[in-house]
Write a protein that holds these residues in place. Structure first.
Motif, short mmCIF file in Angstrom:
data_model
loop_
_atom_site.label_atom_id
_atom_site.label_comp_id
_atom_site.label_asym_id
_atom_site.label_seq_id
_atom_site.Cartn_x
_atom_site.Cartn_y
_atom_site.Cartn_z
N ASP A 386 12.70 1.44 9.57
CA ASP A 386 14.03 0.83 9.41
C ASP A 386 14.38 0.58 7.93
N GLY A 387 13.55 1.10 7.02
CA GLY A 387 13.87 1.00 5.59
C GLY A 387 13.37 -0.28 4.94
N THR A 388 12.79 -1.20 5.71
CA THR A 388 12.29 -2.45 5.11
C THR A 388 10.91 -2.22 4.49
N PRO A 389 10.53 -3.07 3.51
CA PRO A 389 9.27 -2.87 2.78
C PRO A 389 8.04 -2.85 3.69
N ASP A 390 7.10 -1.95 3.41
CA ASP A 390 5.88 -1.88 4.21
C ASP A 390 4.65 -2.26 3.36
N ALA A 391 4.45 -3.58 3.23
CA ALA A 391 3.33 -4.08 2.43
C ALA A 391 1.99 -3.77 3.09
N ASP A 392 1.98 -3.78 4.42
CA ASP A 392 0.74 -3.55 5.16
C ASP A 392 0.23 -2.12 4.92
N LEU A 393 1.14 -1.15 5.02
CA LEU A 393 0.76 0.25 4.78
C LEU A 393 0.31 0.42 3.33
N THR A 394 1.00 -0.23 2.41
CA THR A 394 0.66 -0.13 0.99
C THR A 394 -0.77 -0.59 0.74
N SER A 395 -1.12 -1.72 1.36
CA SER A 395 -2.47 -2.24 1.16
C SER A 395 -3.51 -1.32 1.83
N LYS A 396 -3.20 -0.78 3.01
CA LYS A 396 -4.14 0.14 3.68
C LYS A 396 -4.31 1.43 2.88
N MET A 397 -3.20 1.93 2.36
CA MET A 397 -3.25 3.18 1.56
C MET A 397 -4.09 3.00 0.31
N SER A 398 -3.87 1.88 -0.40
CA SER A 398 -4.61 1.71 -1.65
C SER A 398 -6.09 1.50 -1.34
N LYS A 399 -6.38 0.79 -0.25
CA LYS A 399 -7.79 0.58 0.13
C LYS A 399 -8.45 1.93 0.45
N PHE A 400 -7.73 2.79 1.15
CA PHE A 400 -8.28 4.11 1.49
C PHE A 400 -8.63 4.87 0.20
N CYS A 401 -7.72 4.83 -0.77
CA CYS A 401 -7.97 5.51 -2.05
C CYS A 401 -9.21 4.93 -2.72
N HIS A 402 -9.32 3.61 -2.76
CA HIS A 402 -10.48 2.97 -3.41
C HIS A 402 -11.78 3.41 -2.75
N LEU A 403 -11.81 3.42 -1.43
CA LEU A 403 -13.05 3.76 -0.71
C LEU A 403 -13.36 5.25 -0.83
N ASN A 404 -12.36 6.02 -1.26
CA ASN A 404 -12.59 7.46 -1.40
C ASN A 404 -12.58 7.92 -2.86
N GLY A 405 -12.82 6.98 -3.76
CA GLY A 405 -13.10 7.36 -5.14
C GLY A 405 -11.91 7.47 -6.06
N VAL A 406 -10.81 6.79 -5.74
CA VAL A 406 -9.65 6.83 -6.65
C VAL A 406 -9.15 5.40 -6.87
N ILE A 407 -9.05 5.03 -8.14
CA ILE A 407 -8.53 3.69 -8.47
C ILE A 407 -7.01 3.78 -8.57
N VAL A 408 -6.32 3.12 -7.64
CA VAL A 408 -4.86 2.99 -7.73
C VAL A 408 -4.51 1.51 -7.69
N LEU A 409 -3.35 1.17 -8.22
CA LEU A 409 -2.89 -0.21 -8.24
C LEU A 409 -1.62 -0.33 -7.42
N THR A 410 -1.38 -1.54 -6.93
CA THR A 410 -0.13 -1.79 -6.21
C THR A 410 0.76 -2.67 -7.10
N ALA A 411 1.99 -2.86 -6.68
CA ALA A 411 2.92 -3.70 -7.46
C ALA A 411 4.10 -4.03 -6.56
N GLY A 412 5.06 -4.74 -7.12
CA GLY A 412 6.33 -4.95 -6.42
C GLY A 412 6.51 -6.36 -5.88
#
Ligand code: PLZ
Length: 446
Positions: A386-412
């Motif tokens: 519906d176009g509203t912010p998806d903080a939950d997906l953002t946190s899951k995505m960044s965690k997946f990257c971290h556990l798979n060897g990539v350092i990413v940051l979130t913001a917003g």
């Protein structure tokens, strides 16, 4: 372990996981951290670092991570860049500290000369050095108030300027930066920000609203300074619509208000220019810098019109460590690296890689609401159907990257932005591999 650390600059620029994340040694250190370090200090990665070099971070269990965060936009020239290491080693052996206010040294002056030359505008400029971004912002406000003999300061929605008392007042977001920490400094006013993905308005329209409110609610002649990030960092890499910044800067000029560009996150080649102000032809009265300035050593600066910078009484600016000689040596080496490797051009090349890869992902994954940013300061904003912010997906995505060897940051403000700030020296291959993991995260998490 010692041998690993000595080899740091030569670390192989490749992702390599040899244990589960976190590995046993990191897990053990996490227990010690929990017992010894205040819970108030946040934490992004679940691993402890043993060494870092270029665009990779090696953890204590021997896992190598691709660094797409640069320690929050700091290691622009690469982690432990050989030129920075050498300059620091030479300086530390000569003298570690004298305090510039007690016994001055050339490095401080040379950094100020570079800042005066590289920041936008050909007018006479002067600088003063400090330890952290927040301290630079505090001092910019002090100087602007002293010069104008006015008190009010204008900041913007989604803005971030630090965690000290005055800079908390300037920072927009309550949780985690301000919650329970009031009362905040007085005479700070917050105005609307141009946020094209959310407001669908032109830059001029939003600037007009802000200007009208400044005139009516504060009074233009009461305002000492307007402070703004030309591209907002912690707020979610918000690039204001064209015309917004220039309209504010003109209003400031017409009313004797000091226009301060906070380029602590955007400065030093990050956005494909020395400073992000240049993209709009902005010439700020004052500019705050830190982060990328000194290749990982703590150093910050205020640079501004000489008449403004000299208006403060002698002794009004300073601090024990401001412009520490080791940090100054690191800064001179980092600036040299930026110039000799043309990192401005490199930032633009990285921008094309990001845009190609992320736009292709946006076509596949509807949760990417927007790809935005400039140079090697690029972000994706994640939204629900519906176009509203998806903080939950953002946190899951960044965690997946971290556990798979990539350092990413979130913001917003809505915690729904994944931001990328790789060292500008990263190879195409390594960046692409990092983005492969991001793509894998979309298919695995969504
Ligand atoms: N101004 C534009 O980006 C620091 C903050 C990390 P310091 N941003 C990273 C955190 O959670 O504390 C920043 C910035 C802009 C000022 C600052 C403050 O710089 O060096 O962290 O004080």
């Amino acid at each position: 372990m010692t041998s690993v650390i000595n080899n740091a600059p030569a670390l192989v620029q490749k992702r390599n996981l040899v244990t589960a994340i976190p590995g046993p040694k990191s897990a053990e250190l996490m227990v010690r951290r929990k017992a010894a370090v205040s819970d108030g200090v946040g934490g992004t990665m679940p691993v402890f670092v043993a060494a870092a070099g270029g665009s990779v971070v090696l953890d204590v269990d021997g896992n190598t991570f691709i660094d797409l965060g640069s320690g929050i936009a700091v290691t622009t020239v690469g982690n432990s860049a050989p030129a920075v290491v050498e300059a620091v080693q030479d300086q530390v052996a000569l003298f570690t500290h004298t305090c510039f206010m007690v016994t001055p040294y050339e490095g401080y002056v040379a950094v100020c000369e570079q800042l005066n030359e590289l920041t936008p505008g050909n007018h006479p400029k002067k600088s003063a050095l400090f330890n952290s971004g927040a301290e630079a912002v505090e001092n910019a406000i002090k100087i602007a108030r002293s010069f104008t003999k006015r008190q009010a300061v204008v900041a913007f929605e989604h803005g971030y300027h630090g965690r000290t008392n005055l800079t908390m007042a300037l920072t927009a977001k309550s949780m985690p930066y301000k919650h329970n920490f009031g009362p905040f400094a007085p005479e700070i006013y917050r105005m609307p920000m141009s946020y094209p993905f959310h407001d669908n308005s032109s830059g001029i329209q939003i600037a007009e609203t802000a200007i009208h409110r400044m005139e009516k609610e504060i009074g233009a002649k009461e305002i000492a300074a307007i402070i703004i990030e030309p591209i907002q960092g912690e707020g979610g890499f918000i690039v204001p619509a064209p015309g917004f910044l220039t309209a504010l800067s003109k209003f400031a000029k017409d009313n004797g208000i000091i226009f301060i560009a906070d380029e602590i996150q955007t400065g030093f080649c990050r956005t494909g220019a020395w400073f992000a102000s240049e993209h709009e032809g902005l010439v700020p009265d004052m500019i705050t810098t830190a982060k990328g300035l000194a290749g990982g050593l703590p150093l910050a600066a205020v640079t501004g019109r000489a008449d403004i910078m000299d208006s403060v009484h002698v002794g009004g600016l300073g601090g024990t460590y401001g412009g520490n000689p080791i940090a100054c040596a690191a800064a001179l080496a980092a600036i040299y690296e930026m110039k000799s490797n043309d990192l401005i051009k490199r930032a633009s090349q990285l921008e094309s890689i990001f845009n190609n890869r992320l736009s292709a992902m946006q076509k596949k994954f509807t949760s990417i609401g927007e790809v935005r940013g400039r140079g090697a300061m690029i972000a994706i904003e994640l939204v629900k159907s519906d176009g509203t912010p998806d903080a939950d997906l953002t946190s899951k995505m960044s965690k997946f990257c971290h556990l798979n060897g990539v350092i990413v940051l979130t913001a917003g403000t809505y915690s729904n932005v994944i931001r990328f700030l790789p060292p500008l020296t990263i190879t195409d291959e390594l960046l692409n591999e990092g983005l492969d993991i991001l793509e894998l995260a979309f298919t695995s998490v969504t």
